[in-house]
Design a protein around this motif. Sequence first.
Motif, mmCIF file in Angstrom:
data_model
loop_
_atom_site.group_PDB
_atom_site.id
_atom_site.type_symbol
_atom_site.label_atom_id
_atom_site.label_comp_id
_atom_site.label_asym_id
_atom_site.label_seq_id
_atom_site.Cartn_x
_atom_site.Cartn_y
_atom_site.Cartn_z
ATOM 1 N N PRO A 149 4.799 14.711 10.559
ATOM 2 C CA PRO A 149 6.122 14.535 11.161
ATOM 3 C C PRO A 149 7.230 15.014 10.227
ATOM 4 O O PRO A 149 7.069 15.025 9.008
ATOM 5 C CB PRO A 149 6.210 13.022 11.374
ATOM 6 C CG PRO A 149 5.339 12.451 10.306
ATOM 7 C CD PRO A 149 4.221 13.443 10.115
ATOM 8 N N SER A 150 8.338 15.419 10.831
ATOM 9 C CA SER A 150 9.521 15.740 10.038
ATOM 10 C C SER A 150 10.705 15.016 10.665
ATOM 11 O O SER A 150 10.755 14.828 11.882
ATOM 12 C CB SER A 150 9.758 17.247 9.985
ATOM 13 O OG SER A 150 10.051 17.746 11.263
ATOM 14 N N GLY A 151 11.619 14.594 9.833
ATOM 15 C CA GLY A 151 12.767 13.856 10.334
ATOM 16 C C GLY A 151 12.331 12.592 11.042
ATOM 17 O O GLY A 151 11.431 11.890 10.597
ATOM 18 N N PRO A 152 12.933 12.322 12.193
ATOM 19 C CA PRO A 152 12.611 11.081 12.912
ATOM 20 C C PRO A 152 11.381 11.187 13.827
ATOM 21 O O PRO A 152 11.069 10.255 14.553
ATOM 22 C CB PRO A 152 13.872 10.839 13.743
ATOM 23 C CG PRO A 152 14.370 12.224 14.030
ATOM 24 C CD PRO A 152 14.069 13.024 12.779
ATOM 25 N N ALA A 153 10.677 12.306 13.793
ATOM 26 C CA ALA A 153 9.517 12.494 14.666
ATOM 27 C C ALA A 153 8.412 11.487 14.342
ATOM 28 O O ALA A 153 8.229 11.109 13.189
ATOM 29 C CB ALA A 153 8.981 13.917 14.519
ATOM 30 N N PRO A 154 7.659 11.056 15.359
ATOM 31 C CA PRO A 154 6.583 10.103 15.116
ATOM 32 C C PRO A 154 5.384 10.771 14.448
ATOM 33 O O PRO A 154 5.147 11.967 14.624
ATOM 34 C CB PRO A 154 6.224 9.621 16.528
ATOM 35 C CG PRO A 154 6.552 10.784 17.397
ATOM 36 C CD PRO A 154 7.777 11.418 16.775
ATOM 37 N N GLY A 155 4.652 9.982 13.699
ATOM 38 C CA GLY A 155 3.456 10.494 13.056
ATOM 39 C C GLY A 155 2.615 9.366 12.492
ATOM 40 O O GLY A 155 3.045 8.209 12.456
ATOM 41 N N VAL A 156 1.428 9.731 12.042
ATOM 42 C CA VAL A 156 0.497 8.762 11.472
ATOM 43 C C VAL A 156 -0.113 9.382 10.221
ATOM 44 O O VAL A 156 -0.679 10.474 10.273
ATOM 45 C CB VAL A 156 -0.616 8.395 12.474
ATOM 46 C CG1 VAL A 156 -1.630 7.460 11.835
ATOM 47 C CG2 VAL A 156 -0.017 7.766 13.728
ATOM 48 N N ARG A 157 0.015 8.665 9.114
ATOM 49 C CA ARG A 157 -0.538 9.126 7.837
ATOM 50 C C ARG A 157 -1.634 8.162 7.409
ATOM 51 O O ARG A 157 -1.482 6.944 7.511
ATOM 52 C CB ARG A 157 0.551 9.186 6.776
ATOM 53 C CG ARG A 157 0.045 9.695 5.446
ATOM 54 C CD ARG A 157 1.167 9.878 4.457
ATOM 55 N NE ARG A 157 0.603 10.155 3.157
ATOM 56 C CZ ARG A 157 1.128 9.752 2.023
ATOM 57 N NH1 ARG A 157 2.250 9.064 2.015
ATOM 58 N NH2 ARG A 157 0.544 10.039 0.892
ATOM 59 N N LEU A 158 -2.729 8.737 6.936
ATOM 60 C CA LEU A 158 -3.831 7.936 6.409
ATOM 61 C C LEU A 158 -3.676 7.883 4.891
ATOM 62 O O LEU A 158 -3.710 8.919 4.226
ATOM 63 C CB LEU A 158 -5.178 8.559 6.788
ATOM 64 C CG LEU A 158 -5.395 8.798 8.286
ATOM 65 C CD1 LEU A 158 -6.740 9.478 8.525
ATOM 66 C CD2 LEU A 158 -5.290 7.504 9.063
ATOM 67 N N THR A 159 -3.472 6.703 4.355
ATOM 68 C CA THR A 159 -3.274 6.528 2.921
ATOM 69 C C THR A 159 -4.426 5.709 2.355
ATOM 70 O O THR A 159 -5.155 5.060 3.111
ATOM 71 C CB THR A 159 -1.950 5.788 2.625
ATOM 72 O OG1 THR A 159 -2.087 4.419 2.994
ATOM 73 C CG2 THR A 159 -0.774 6.416 3.377
ATOM 74 N N PRO A 160 -4.590 5.671 1.038
ATOM 75 C CA PRO A 160 -5.631 4.815 0.457
ATOM 76 C C PRO A 160 -5.441 3.330 0.805
ATOM 77 O O PRO A 160 -6.404 2.576 0.853
ATOM 78 C CB PRO A 160 -5.490 5.049 -1.046
ATOM 79 C CG PRO A 160 -4.892 6.421 -1.150
ATOM 80 C CD PRO A 160 -3.961 6.524 0.038
ATOM 81 N N GLU A 161 -4.209 2.931 1.104
ATOM 82 C CA GLU A 161 -3.931 1.537 1.443
ATOM 83 C C GLU A 161 -4.193 1.225 2.912
ATOM 84 O O GLU A 161 -4.596 0.122 3.258
ATOM 85 C CB GLU A 161 -2.468 1.179 1.122
ATOM 86 C CG GLU A 161 -2.121 1.220 -0.351
ATOM 87 C CD GLU A 161 -1.911 2.642 -0.873
ATOM 88 O OE1 GLU A 161 -1.491 3.535 -0.092
ATOM 89 O OE2 GLU A 161 -2.191 2.873 -2.057
ATOM 90 N N GLY A 162 -3.900 2.183 3.785
ATOM 91 C CA GLY A 162 -4.079 1.921 5.203
ATOM 92 C C GLY A 162 -3.532 3.023 6.086
ATOM 93 O O GLY A 162 -3.271 4.137 5.642
ATOM 94 N N VAL A 163 -3.321 2.679 7.351
ATOM 95 C CA VAL A 163 -2.810 3.602 8.364
ATOM 96 C C VAL A 163 -1.303 3.368 8.459
ATOM 97 O O VAL A 163 -0.860 2.291 8.848
ATOM 98 C CB VAL A 163 -3.480 3.341 9.727
ATOM 99 C CG1 VAL A 163 -2.946 4.298 10.783
ATOM 100 C CG2 VAL A 163 -4.996 3.453 9.606
ATOM 101 N N ALA A 164 -0.525 4.388 8.097
ATOM 102 C CA ALA A 164 0.930 4.260 8.064
ATOM 103 C C ALA A 164 1.549 4.886 9.311
ATOM 104 O O ALA A 164 1.296 6.048 9.625
ATOM 105 C CB ALA A 164 1.497 4.932 6.816
ATOM 106 N N ALA A 165 2.359 4.097 10.016
ATOM 107 C CA ALA A 165 3.099 4.578 11.177
ATOM 108 C C ALA A 165 4.430 5.125 10.670
ATOM 109 O O ALA A 165 5.138 4.452 9.923
ATOM 110 C CB ALA A 165 3.325 3.435 12.154
ATOM 111 N N LEU A 166 4.765 6.349 11.076
ATOM 112 C CA LEU A 166 5.972 7.003 10.586
ATOM 113 C C LEU A 166 6.886 7.415 11.735
ATOM 114 O O LEU A 166 6.419 7.886 12.768
ATOM 115 C CB LEU A 166 5.600 8.254 9.776
ATOM 116 C CG LEU A 166 4.592 8.070 8.649
ATOM 117 C CD1 LEU A 166 4.136 9.423 8.128
ATOM 118 C CD2 LEU A 166 5.195 7.234 7.539
#
Length: 175
Positions: A20-37
């Motif tokens: 995602p860029s700016g305010p666009a929705p996205g999902v990132r997989l991090t070592p800690e968990g699933v991040a909603a962006l």
Amino acid sequence: MAMVGLFWIVEGDVYVGAKPSGPAPGVRLTPEGVAALGGGQSGLHLWEDVHALTVADVPVKSLKRQVGMVRDVALGTVKELALPMGHGRVDEAPALMSVRVESADGDHELAAYVAAAVGYPQTEIDLSHALLARLTEGAATMETTLAAMSEWGRTWQGGSPRRAEREELLRGWVR
């Protein structure tokens, strides 16, 4: 940056769908968990609480979809040439996929933009689903799998690999 299956890998960062860029929705997989962006969604779902991770509304690559894309580009170009004043092309936003996180505190539906303009090959969709399931098998599995994906992203030079190489990468990460 490269697209491998349903994943967009930028250096060491792994996203489901497009980054995602700016305010666009996205999902990132991090070592800690699933991040909603972005896109009005936020939060981190810790891996130890995630029971299942799936993606729905994934467009499947097909000849019909490819022909439709070519047709839309051609019609847009003709319209732009015929109506040059004030009728410029208005780009449509990419399609959205639903990333479903089943966790100890309930089910959450997150949104992520599709990264593949004409859809994803079915084999890559199936392998991506298997990989997402693998990430929820336990901490050791998640850490080694996500680390392998991140390491590949840090060392990869160039754009997205060809289909056969993408499938091989996914198969390797699923093992």
